[in-house]
Design a protein around this motif. Structure first.
Motif, PDB file in Angstrom:
ATOM      1  N   ARG A 329       0.826  -1.210   0.000  1.00  0.00           N
ATOM      2  CA  ARG A 329       0.000   0.000   0.000  1.00  0.00           C
ATOM      3  C   ARG A 329       0.861   1.261   0.000  1.00  0.00           C
ATOM      4  O   ARG A 329       0.513   2.277  -0.607  1.00  0.00           O
ATOM      5  N   HIS A 330       2.018   1.181   0.667  1.00  0.00           N
ATOM      6  CA  HIS A 330       2.937   2.314   0.689  1.00  0.00           C
ATOM      7  C   HIS A 330       3.433   2.624  -0.734  1.00  0.00           C
ATOM      8  O   HIS A 330       3.473   3.788  -1.154  1.00  0.00           O
ATOM      9  N   ILE A 331       3.785   1.582  -1.465  1.00  0.00           N
ATOM     10  CA  ILE A 331       4.259   1.759  -2.846  1.00  0.00           C
ATOM     11  C   ILE A 331       3.130   2.305  -3.726  1.00  0.00           C
ATOM     12  O   ILE A 331       3.343   3.208  -4.551  1.00  0.00           O
ATOM     13  N   GLN A 332       1.919   1.751  -3.549  1.00  0.00           N
ATOM     14  CA  GLN A 332       0.790   2.204  -4.355  1.00  0.00           C
ATOM     15  C   GLN A 332       0.482   3.682  -4.095  1.00  0.00           C
ATOM     16  O   GLN A 332       0.176   4.430  -5.021  1.00  0.00           O
ATOM     17  N   SER A 333       0.580   4.096  -2.821  1.00  0.00           N
ATOM     18  CA  SER A 333       0.348   5.499  -2.491  1.00  0.00           C
ATOM     19  C   SER A 333       1.393   6.383  -3.165  1.00  0.00           C
ATOM     20  O   SER A 333       1.066   7.437  -3.731  1.00  0.00           O
ATOM     21  N   TYR A 334       2.656   5.958  -3.122  1.00  0.00           N
ATOM     22  CA  TYR A 334       3.730   6.741  -3.731  1.00  0.00           C
ATOM     23  C   TYR A 334       3.520   6.862  -5.242  1.00  0.00           C
ATOM     24  O   TYR A 334       3.609   7.957  -5.817  1.00  0.00           O
ATOM     25  N   LEU A 335       3.204   5.736  -5.897  1.00  0.00           N
ATOM     26  CA  LEU A 335       3.049   5.755  -7.349  1.00  0.00           C
ATOM     27  C   LEU A 335       1.789   6.529  -7.758  1.00  0.00           C
ATOM     28  O   LEU A 335       1.779   7.207  -8.799  1.00  0.00           O
ATOM     29  N   ALA A 336       0.735   6.433  -6.922  1.00  0.00           N
ATOM     30  CA  ALA A 336      -0.473   7.190  -7.241  1.00  0.00           C
ATOM     31  C   ALA A 336      -0.206   8.687  -7.207  1.00  0.00           C
ATOM     32  O   ALA A 336      -0.682   9.447  -8.059  1.00  0.00           O
ATOM     33  N   TYR A 348       2.088   2.235 -14.256  1.00  0.00           N
ATOM     34  CA  TYR A 348       2.651   1.303 -13.272  1.00  0.00           C
ATOM     35  C   TYR A 348       1.700   0.155 -12.975  1.00  0.00           C
ATOM     36  O   TYR A 348       0.500   0.237 -13.237  1.00  0.00           O
ATOM     37  N   GLU A 349       2.281  -0.905 -12.400  1.00  0.00           N
ATOM     38  CA  GLU A 349       1.517  -2.077 -11.971  1.00  0.00           C
ATOM     39  C   GLU A 349       2.175  -2.638 -10.711  1.00  0.00           C
ATOM     40  O   GLU A 349       3.396  -2.814 -10.671  1.00  0.00           O
ATOM     41  N   VAL A 350       1.368  -2.895  -9.679  1.00  0.00           N
ATOM     42  CA  VAL A 350       1.850  -3.496  -8.436  1.00  0.00           C
ATOM     43  C   VAL A 350       1.109  -4.808  -8.248  1.00  0.00           C
ATOM     44  O   VAL A 350      -0.116  -4.816  -8.092  1.00  0.00           O
ATOM     45  N   CYS A 351       1.829  -5.912  -8.307  1.00  0.00           N
ATOM     46  CA  CYS A 351       1.196  -7.233  -8.276  1.00  0.00           C
ATOM     47  C   CYS A 351       1.922  -8.128  -7.268  1.00  0.00           C
ATOM     48  O   CYS A 351       3.059  -8.556  -7.519  1.00  0.00           O
ATOM     49  N   GLY A 385       6.837   5.298 -20.017  1.00  0.00           N
ATOM     50  CA  GLY A 385       7.566   4.212 -19.376  1.00  0.00           C
ATOM     51  C   GLY A 385       6.668   3.450 -18.432  1.00  0.00           C
ATOM     52  O   GLY A 385       5.643   3.946 -17.957  1.00  0.00           O
ATOM     53  N   HIS A 386       7.064   2.226 -18.143  1.00  0.00           N
ATOM     54  CA  HIS A 386       6.267   1.353 -17.287  1.00  0.00           C
ATOM     55  C   HIS A 386       7.108   0.900 -16.096  1.00  0.00           C
ATOM     56  O   HIS A 386       8.273   0.530 -16.253  1.00  0.00           O
ATOM     57  N   ILE A 387       6.484   0.929 -14.921  1.00  0.00           N
ATOM     58  CA  ILE A 387       7.113   0.406 -13.698  1.00  0.00           C
ATOM     59  C   ILE A 387       6.263  -0.758 -13.204  1.00  0.00           C
ATOM     60  O   ILE A 387       5.043  -0.634 -13.080  1.00  0.00           O
ATOM     61  N   GLN A 388       6.910  -1.864 -12.944  1.00  0.00           N
ATOM     62  CA  GLN A 388       6.206  -3.065 -12.482  1.00  0.00           C
ATOM     63  C   GLN A 388       6.846  -3.532 -11.176  1.00  0.00           C
ATOM     64  O   GLN A 388       8.065  -3.712 -11.107  1.00  0.00           O
ATOM     65  N   VAL A 389       6.024  -3.703 -10.122  1.00  0.00           N
ATOM     66  CA  VAL A 389       6.500  -4.169  -8.827  1.00  0.00           C
ATOM     67  C   VAL A 389       5.837  -5.516  -8.545  1.00  0.00           C
ATOM     68  O   VAL A 389       4.610  -5.603  -8.476  1.00  0.00           O
ATOM     69  N   LEU A 390       6.652  -6.552  -8.405  1.00  0.00           N
ATOM     70  CA  LEU A 390       6.147  -7.915  -8.230  1.00  0.00           C
ATOM     71  C   LEU A 390       6.611  -8.480  -6.895  1.00  0.00           C
ATOM     72  O   LEU A 390       7.711  -8.170  -6.421  1.00  0.00           O
ATOM     73  N   GLY A 391       5.765  -9.321  -6.295  1.00  0.00           N
ATOM     74  CA  GLY A 391       6.137  -9.995  -5.047  1.00  0.00           C
ATOM     75  C   GLY A 391       5.601 -11.415  -5.054  1.00  0.00           C
ATOM     76  O   GLY A 391       4.428 -11.651  -5.366  1.00  0.00           O
ATOM     77  N   ARG A 392       6.468 -12.379  -4.727  1.00  0.00           N
ATOM     78  CA  ARG A 392       6.044 -13.778  -4.723  1.00  0.00           C
ATOM     79  C   ARG A 392       6.858 -14.562  -3.689  1.00  0.00           C
ATOM     80  O   ARG A 392       7.858 -14.069  -3.161  1.00  0.00           O
TER      81      ARG A 392
END
Length: 474
Positions: A329-336, A348-351, A385-392
């Motif tokens: 949520r912190h990253i999403q707030s920053y990117l928003a 951007y995409e946060v997944c 440009g595109h920023i993609q943040v992934l977590g697995r």
């Protein structure tokens, strides 16, 4: 009176002399033992950090570039590295004072001897036609397995030395308590002897001694900043100076034990301070003002909500760890927030997979990487440009990736950034290396040297930063 004064002097000097000798002997003994353990750990840690990586790299070059390996690397260096390491561990073996330490060192030396044989065997066969596949198999099964084993054995030896240091610390604390008790008893004895000398002698001696007792009690409670200021007779002046030196040395010993924690906290604070960029706040507030003047109420509400969420997570009530969901949520707030300013050049995409969000992680680990992707990647290219943040989750680890299709890095710059991340060259605050080093250092300090940050990049294609940490439940 003169006889009694002489008797008082004798009573004072004899215990003081014995106490000084005892304190000096104690300080010398503690210093020698502490220095020996630190020196052994430092020497072993030198090979723990670089031996495996350098050896695997050199042998790989020799195998895959057999015909021109001599032009690329020093082909004699692997044996030289093994010989140097073996000499160092023989030296440690000669100084070892426990059976467990000697056994650990004996295993390391044995593994180095086996590794030397395997290295020689691969080098002898490197130029033989048809031996490439066999050498690659030997490289994997012999060299890399052995360097992994040697690194584990070195880490075990370092752990044993750390346990030994902890026992030494406990012993030092006990010696401190005994010294304070002995000093208190000595002061009480001097006070008792001085009481029988007379009223004048008592008035000139008891007051400084009482003050000394008070300071000794404060030191006994852990206040090593106190000092004895008053001094009566010559003997008491000597006692005061000796006591002050003892308290100073004890304070230094206790402070040495806290150094690791202080360094860790300093690194955390430095990183946290770096993340709260005032320019980011100024620009965001300017954008909010501009939207408010344009009566774009919906966007104003969204930006204020995003800014509130951003700083709520950044502060986190002073906690060092937050859930993966909160970091997301912190990253999403920053990117928003940033998308309001860079909507024409950034998407951007946060997944994150659902299973990772129940784990915890160090806060402010991913946001600096997203910021680097925007300012050093996307802004330096033309077009969107595109920023993609992934977590697995992979096994027992959590893997996070921050990707961008920005300007990327040349091979030379990528090499510099990797060295900056590992602390192998001077920090570069004008670029991205300063923050990346701090992120990697925090991860290694909290989770261990096997975890951390890695970078991949291609010029004009983009950059990927990867973070690997262990799975830890909230």
């Amino acid at each position: 009176m003169k006889r009694r004064l002489y008797l008082l002097i004798v009573i004072c000097l004899l215990p003081l002399t014995g106490m000084m000798v005892y304190l000096l002997a104690l300080m010398n003994s503690v210093s020698q033992r502490y220095d020996a353990v630190v020196e052994d750990m430092t020497l072993a840690n030198t090979y723990n950090l670089v031996f495996k990586e350098d050896m695997d790299y050199l042998m790989y070059i020799i195998v895959v570039n057999a015909e021109r390996a001599g032009q690329l690397v020093d082909t004699e260096k692997p044996q030289a590295m093994i010989a140097e390491a073996r000499d160092s561990f023989y030296e440690l073996y000669g100084r070892a004072d426990t059976d467990s330490s000697r056994e650990s060192l004996r295993r390391i030396i044995k593994s180095l001897n086996i590794l030397e044989d395997r290295v020689t065997e691969i080098k002898d066969n490197a130029l033989v036609s048809g031996s490439y596949d066999e050498n690659m198999k030997r490289l994997d099964l012999n060299v890399r397995v052995l360097t992994d084993l040697i690194q584990e054995q070195i880490q075990k030896y370092i752990y044993e030395q750390a346990v030994k240091m902890e026992k030494l610390r406990v012993g030092i604390r006990e010696d401190v308590v005994h010294s304070i008790l002995l000093l208190g008893a000595l002061a009480a004895g001097i006070f008792a002897a001085a009481f029988f000398v007379g009223e004048k002698v008592i008035s000139s001696i008891t007051k400084p001694i009482q003050k000394l007792c008070e300071v000794a009690k404060q030191a006994g409670r852990g206040d090593f900043q106190v000092r004895v200021a008053e001094a009566g007779t010559y003997e008491l002046a000597v006692l005061k100076e000796s006591f002050n030196r003892m308290i100073e040395e004890l304070g230094k010993l206790v402070e040495d034990i806290r150094v690791e924690q202080l360094n860790l906290r300093a690194a955390e604070l430095q990183l946290l301070q770096e993340q709260i960029n005032p320019h980011f706040l100024y620009n965001t507030l300017d954008t909010i003002i501009w939207l408010a003047e344009s009566k774009d109420t919906e966007h104003v509400v969204k930006m204020v909500a995003s800014l509130s969420d951003f700083f709520r997570t950044a502060l986190s009530k002073g906690k060092d760890f937050i859930s993966v969901g909160e970091e997301k949520r912190h990253i999403q707030s920053y990117l928003a927030i940033q998308q309001f300013r860079y909507r024409d050049i950034m998407e951007y995409e946060v997944c994150f997979s659902d299973e990772v969000q129940e784990y915890e992680m160090l806060k402010l680990t991913l946001q600096p990487l997203v910021e680097n992707a925007l300012y050093h990647g996307i802004k330096n290219k033309r077009g969107v440009g595109h920023i993609q943040v992934l977590g697995r989750k992979e096994g027992d680890n959590l893997v996070f990736q921050v990707r961008d299709d920005g300007i990327g890095m040349t091979k030379e710059r990528l090499c510099e950034v990797r060295q900056l991340i590992q602390g192998e060259r001077a920090l570069d605050q004008e670029h991205s290396g300063f923050g990346l080093f701090n992120i990697n250092e925090r991860i290694r300090l909290y989770y261990g040297p096997e975890y951390g940050l890695s970078a991949e990049s291609s010029y004009l294609e983009g950059t990927q930063m990867q973070v690997v940490i262990p799975c830890v439940k909230n």
